[in-house]
Design an enzyme around this catalytic site. Structure first.
Site, PDB file in Angstrom:
ATOM      1  N   MET A   1       0.876  -1.177   0.000  1.00 41.41           N
ATOM      2  CA  MET A   1       0.000   0.000   0.000  1.00 41.41           C
ATOM      3  C   MET A   1       0.909   1.221   0.000  1.00 41.41           C
ATOM      4  O   MET A   1       1.727   1.391   0.905  1.00 41.41           O
ATOM      5  CB  MET A   1      -0.879  -0.049   1.252  1.00 41.41           C
ATOM      6  CG  MET A   1      -1.885   1.053   1.400  1.00 41.41           C
ATOM      7  SD  MET A   1      -2.820   0.749   2.937  1.00 41.41           S
ATOM      8  CE  MET A   1      -3.976   2.114   2.898  1.00 41.41           C
ATOM      9  N   SER A   2       0.831   2.037  -1.033  1.00 40.21           N
ATOM     10  CA  SER A   2       1.747   3.165  -1.174  1.00 40.21           C
ATOM     11  C   SER A   2       1.619   4.143  -0.025  1.00 40.21           C
ATOM     12  O   SER A   2       0.555   4.291   0.591  1.00 40.21           O
ATOM     13  CB  SER A   2       1.474   3.901  -2.489  1.00 40.21           C
ATOM     14  OG  SER A   2       1.757   3.088  -3.599  1.00 40.21           O
ATOM     15  N   GLN A   3       2.725   4.838   0.247  1.00 43.45           N
ATOM     16  CA  GLN A   3       2.697   5.848   1.298  1.00 43.45           C
ATOM     17  C   GLN A   3       1.748   6.973   0.912  1.00 43.45           C
ATOM     18  O   GLN A   3       1.578   7.289  -0.269  1.00 43.45           O
ATOM     19  CB  GLN A   3       4.093   6.400   1.575  1.00 43.45           C
ATOM     20  CG  GLN A   3       4.775   7.082   0.410  1.00 43.45           C
ATOM     21  CD  GLN A   3       5.674   6.138  -0.357  1.00 43.45           C
ATOM     22  OE1 GLN A   3       5.322   4.987  -0.617  1.00 43.45           O
ATOM     23  NE2 GLN A   3       6.840   6.646  -0.717  1.00 43.45           N
TER      24      GLN A   3
END
EC number: 2.1.1.77
Length: 219
Positions: free
Chosen positions: A65-67
């Site tokens: 899950m991208s920052q």
């Protein structure tokens, strides 16, 4: 799943939005969309203390899950308006699609992992997001039955934009995607489809999981 939050989480979310502003996110509609989505709902329970940290987090099926700052920057670069239809390639937790749902008329998101799609769709239903739908499929093929799209966001890396995605993008439409070898640092690019071809703007260096052809046989 519960979406309830106490005063502590409300304060944490306000600080989270302030940090995004400090990192250069200026689009008020994007910031509002992010503020409306309870990020802890999309994070593994064991990792929820990090939900509002600006870090990438692991999710199921070996994905990430991208920052938040990258989610915000990609959303801002996409330039979504309220009358548009968006295709997201790489549903993951569903967080990015949920953010997009507050900006677009319709969001279509596709992922090769059935379990991720199922969990994401459940989260959309919990939040009452009726304009976003998740499908299991080959992201490289896009979603021809729902095309054309005004905007396409790709959340996995490939050497170039798959031809099917360019075909499904409207003239004047925008694709934001990480390009480069999956095992190396990639370049996040913004591509506009023009009558004469396409124009490209390089945005930043990033690292994404690879865009893999086909739907997963298991998971």
């Amino acid at each position: 799943m519960s979406t309830g939050e106490g005063d502590g989480e409300q304060a944490e979310r306000a600080a989270f939005i302030l940090r995004l502003r400090q990192r250069g996110i200026r689009d008020l509609a994007v910031l509002r969309a992010i503020e409306l989505v309870p990020r802890p709902l999309f994070v593994d329970p064991m990792m929820r203390r990090h939900a509002y940290d600006d870090v990438a987090l692991p999710i199921a099926c070996g994905q990430t899950m991208s920052q938040p700052s990258l989610v915000a920057a990609m959303t801002e670069a996409l330039g979504v308006t309220a009358d548009q239809t968006v295709l997201e390639v790489g549903t993951g937790s569903g967080y990015q699609a949920a953010v997009l749902s507050h900006l677009a008329a319709r969001v279509v998101t596709v992922d090769r992992y059935r379990s991720l799609v199922s969990e994401a769709q459940t989260r959309f239903e919990v939040l009452g997001l009726r304009n976003v739908t998740a499908y299991v499929g080959d992201g490289m093929n896009g979603m021809p039955a729902r095309a054309p799209f005004d905007r396409i966001l790709v959340t996995a890396a490939a050497p170039d934009i798959p031809p099917a995605l360019m075909d499904q993008l409207k003239l004047g439409g925008v694709i934001v995607a990480p390009l480069g070898a999956p095992e190396e640092v990639q370049t996040l690019v913004r591509i506009v489809k023009e009558q004469s071809g396409r124009s490209r703007t390089d945005l930043m260096k990033v690292r994404f999981v690879p865009l893999v052809p086909g739907a997963a046989a298991t998971l």
